[in-house]
Design an enzyme around this catalytic site. Sequence first.
Site, PDB file in Angstrom:
ATOM      1  N   HIS A  42      -7.418  -5.927   0.503  1.00 54.68           N
ATOM      2  CA  HIS A  42      -6.264  -5.031   0.461  1.00 54.68           C
ATOM      3  C   HIS A  42      -5.123  -5.499   1.370  1.00 54.68           C
ATOM      4  O   HIS A  42      -3.954  -5.351   1.029  1.00 54.68           O
ATOM      5  CB  HIS A  42      -6.712  -3.614   0.853  1.00 54.68           C
ATOM      6  CG  HIS A  42      -5.628  -2.589   0.747  1.00 54.68           C
ATOM      7  ND1 HIS A  42      -4.899  -2.389  -0.410  1.00 54.68           N
ATOM      8  CD2 HIS A  42      -5.140  -1.698   1.657  1.00 54.68           C
ATOM      9  CE1 HIS A  42      -4.014  -1.418  -0.213  1.00 54.68           C
ATOM     10  NE2 HIS A  42      -4.136  -0.992   1.031  1.00 54.68           N
TER      11      HIS A  42
ATOM     12  N   SER B 170       0.834  -1.199   0.000  1.00 57.83           N
ATOM     13  CA  SER B 170       0.000   0.000   0.000  1.00 57.83           C
ATOM     14  C   SER B 170       0.877   1.261   0.000  1.00 57.83           C
ATOM     15  O   SER B 170       1.689   1.434  -0.913  1.00 57.83           O
ATOM     16  CB  SER B 170      -0.954  -0.056   1.197  1.00 57.83           C
ATOM     17  OG  SER B 170      -2.012   0.858   1.051  1.00 57.83           O
TER      18      SER B 170
END
Length: 253
Positions: free
Chosen positions: A234, A84
Amino acid sequence: MLHSRIEGEGKPLVIIHGFLGMSDNWKTLGTQFAHDGFQVHALDLRNHGKSFHSEHFSYEIMVEDVIQYCEFHQLKDITIIGHSMGGKVSMLLATTYPELVSKLIVADIGPKYYAPHHQTILAALNAVDFSKKPSRAQVEEIVSGYIKDFGTRQFLLKNLYWEAPEQLAFRFNLKVFNEKIETIGTALPFENVFSKETLFLRGDKSDYILDSDFETIYHHFPTAKIETIKNAGHWLHAENPKDFYSYVIDFIK
């Protein structure tokens, strides 16, 4: 100097966490990579974990922090994993200092611009008033009013620590994140290219890397492989660590 968890001996493997994360999130996988003959350096970025707090917060500055860390520990020819926001740091580092990086793994983030999307999380964190000396259970209750997903709550609450007896606090620098949240979504500069081996991993339940993003990825990383991890969103390294480990170790061995 950035705080880190160092484990194992061998080729240096640098791991960079995402926004509101820390090196501890990578404890289990880090140990596995260490057993495979790597010296694992799991970092806490500035304003995160046990690293220093600073008013200055940008990808360029975070890259310089990592460069200083590598120079201090005399790390060369590194393999780097970034998740990320940490993936954005890793991409900028690899394209700016390609001579330092031998292989790059980017977890569930692309080089494109991302609009601010952490508003609910920041609202939850800002709702906690530590001056009232809340207990852990009370902090969790406040946060759960905003964030229903148990996994996301637990990820955030790992940042709680006892600053003093009967006084909890968050390890990260919430004040700076409130002020600089636009920074997180910044795109990789168009001209930045890294032509060495690169692996992009995305979760099949995540919308951070879309099929339509492949062209942009190949523009910056012409040799990139893009793989999809099943049954993962995610936080793919936490949601499906077995497949995440398998893809990474096949790529870096």
